[in-house]
Design a protein around this motif. Sequence first.
Motif, PDB file in Angstrom:
ATOM      1  N   CYS A  68       0.831  -1.208   0.000  1.00  0.00           N
ATOM      2  CA  CYS A  68       0.000   0.000   0.000  1.00  0.00           C
ATOM      3  C   CYS A  68       0.863   1.254   0.000  1.00  0.00           C
ATOM      4  O   CYS A  68       0.557   2.246  -0.676  1.00  0.00           O
ATOM      5  CB  CYS A  68      -0.942  -0.009   1.203  1.00  0.00           C
ATOM      6  SG  CYS A  68      -2.252  -1.249   1.117  1.00  0.00           S
ATOM      7  N   ALA A  69       1.952   1.224   0.762  1.00  0.00           N
ATOM      8  CA  ALA A  69       2.866   2.368   0.794  1.00  0.00           C
ATOM      9  C   ALA A  69       3.529   2.578  -0.567  1.00  0.00           C
ATOM     10  O   ALA A  69       3.797   3.720  -0.972  1.00  0.00           O
ATOM     11  CB  ALA A  69       3.918   2.161   1.872  1.00  0.00           C
ATOM     12  N   ALA A  70       3.752   1.483  -1.305  1.00  0.00           N
ATOM     13  CA  ALA A  70       4.402   1.599  -2.611  1.00  0.00           C
ATOM     14  C   ALA A  70       3.481   2.205  -3.663  1.00  0.00           C
ATOM     15  O   ALA A  70       3.917   2.967  -4.528  1.00  0.00           O
ATOM     16  CB  ALA A  70       4.893   0.229  -3.062  1.00  0.00           C
ATOM     17  N   ILE A  71       2.189   1.879  -3.615  1.00  0.00           N
ATOM     18  CA  ILE A  71       1.248   2.386  -4.626  1.00  0.00           C
ATOM     19  C   ILE A  71       0.539   3.663  -4.186  1.00  0.00           C
ATOM     20  O   ILE A  71      -0.257   4.217  -4.947  1.00  0.00           O
ATOM     21  CB  ILE A  71       0.198   1.311  -4.967  1.00  0.00           C
ATOM     22  CG1 ILE A  71      -0.680   1.008  -3.750  1.00  0.00           C
ATOM     23  CG2 ILE A  71       0.866   0.052  -5.481  1.00  0.00           C
ATOM     24  CD1 ILE A  71      -1.816   0.040  -4.034  1.00  0.00           C
ATOM     25  N   LYS A  72       0.830   4.138  -2.977  1.00  0.00           N
ATOM     26  CA  LYS A  72       0.159   5.338  -2.469  1.00  0.00           C
ATOM     27  C   LYS A  72       0.446   6.555  -3.322  1.00  0.00           C
ATOM     28  O   LYS A  72      -0.404   7.430  -3.485  1.00  0.00           O
ATOM     29  CB  LYS A  72       0.583   5.586  -1.018  1.00  0.00           C
ATOM     30  CG  LYS A  72      -0.214   6.688  -0.334  1.00  0.00           C
ATOM     31  CD  LYS A  72       0.174   6.799   1.122  1.00  0.00           C
ATOM     32  CE  LYS A  72      -0.659   7.883   1.818  1.00  0.00           C
ATOM     33  NZ  LYS A  72      -0.285   7.994   3.248  1.00  0.00           N
ATOM     34  N   LYS A  73       1.662   6.620  -3.910  1.00  0.00           N
ATOM     35  CA  LYS A  73       2.027   7.788  -4.718  1.00  0.00           C
ATOM     36  C   LYS A  73       1.206   7.878  -6.008  1.00  0.00           C
ATOM     37  O   LYS A  73       1.147   8.939  -6.639  1.00  0.00           O
ATOM     38  CB  LYS A  73       3.510   7.742  -5.052  1.00  0.00           C
ATOM     39  CG  LYS A  73       3.935   6.501  -5.820  1.00  0.00           C
ATOM     40  CD  LYS A  73       5.431   6.479  -6.051  1.00  0.00           C
ATOM     41  CE  LYS A  73       5.865   5.199  -6.782  1.00  0.00           C
ATOM     42  NZ  LYS A  73       7.332   5.157  -6.982  1.00  0.00           N
ATOM     43  N   PHE A  74       0.585   6.770  -6.406  1.00  0.00           N
ATOM     44  CA  PHE A  74      -0.236   6.780  -7.614  1.00  0.00           C
ATOM     45  C   PHE A  74      -1.697   7.108  -7.309  1.00  0.00           C
ATOM     46  O   PHE A  74      -2.509   7.220  -8.245  1.00  0.00           O
ATOM     47  CB  PHE A  74      -0.165   5.415  -8.310  1.00  0.00           C
ATOM     48  CG  PHE A  74       1.217   5.006  -8.701  1.00  0.00           C
ATOM     49  CD1 PHE A  74       1.880   5.645  -9.747  1.00  0.00           C
ATOM     50  CD2 PHE A  74       1.882   3.995  -8.026  1.00  0.00           C
ATOM     51  CE1 PHE A  74       3.153   5.276 -10.115  1.00  0.00           C
ATOM     52  CE2 PHE A  74       3.157   3.615  -8.392  1.00  0.00           C
ATOM     53  CZ  PHE A  74       3.802   4.262  -9.435  1.00  0.00           C
TER      54      PHE A  74
END
Length: 288
Positions: A68-74
Amino acid sequence: MAVDQDWTNVWPAAATFKPSVVPLPVRQGYIKNKSENDGVPPVKHGNAELMKIPNFFHLTPAHIKKQCAAIKKFCTKWPENLSEELCDKLFPVEIATSNYLRSGSSLRDFKARVVTLKVKLSVLDLDDHGRDKMKRLLKRRYDEKTDTITFVAHRCPLRKQNYDYAMYLLTAAYFESCKTESWESDKTEEDMETYLWEKTRARKKLLQLLDRIRKTSEDPPSYLRNMPEELPEESIAELECVQDYKKAMTEMHNSQESLNSIERYKESVKRILGLESTEDEKKESRVC
């Protein structure tokens, strides 16, 4: 494996069970009797049963948090002004489907084809005749308490086909409700499912009574004074006291009878007849 090692790096993705990596005393298998293998299922080492089935070691809470932290920027921030009421207004049709995870030769599940469509009757552009006809056509598919229409489509083998079929059912029911057949003109007041003030004899009789009082009474109620001699009935129907009587009558017939509804009906009748409640009567009604 070290106790403080990051499990998300040890098992980053879906993989077959590895007994040397999993630091848990996992057991699985079938034993014929208590004498076989000391009466307990086989251990994880060399256990083919553990290697057959899928596992979720790659979906631990730590994995999910990291992903979730990895895709949060998208992701974009949810609009602050988009309330639940505004969502219902902008997106009135609700589609519900289900996905299933299973262990087998195929990842497909036949139950995933089911599509549920929900929409409120109030958002459809229908008049009183259309709403009444829609309720009669839908029967159990319409919930009176929530004002919700529900279509469950599961006849077709694919989800897309069931979605199209549910939309077709909604479209067909809507346009059928807009039609007025010749035999529908035979519908009487007793056939109405709900009390419609505009189509009742009570409305016509009340307007005739008020018009007669206005023309013949020497001391008419204050709201009927200083009115022109020739006044259409529709103007009388728009009077505030008549509208209050309309609401009270509709509530009495369409809702469950209560002391409050009876009290509102009594007060509306008094206002129409010009019998204003005294202070003692108002206090007594509040006590009751």
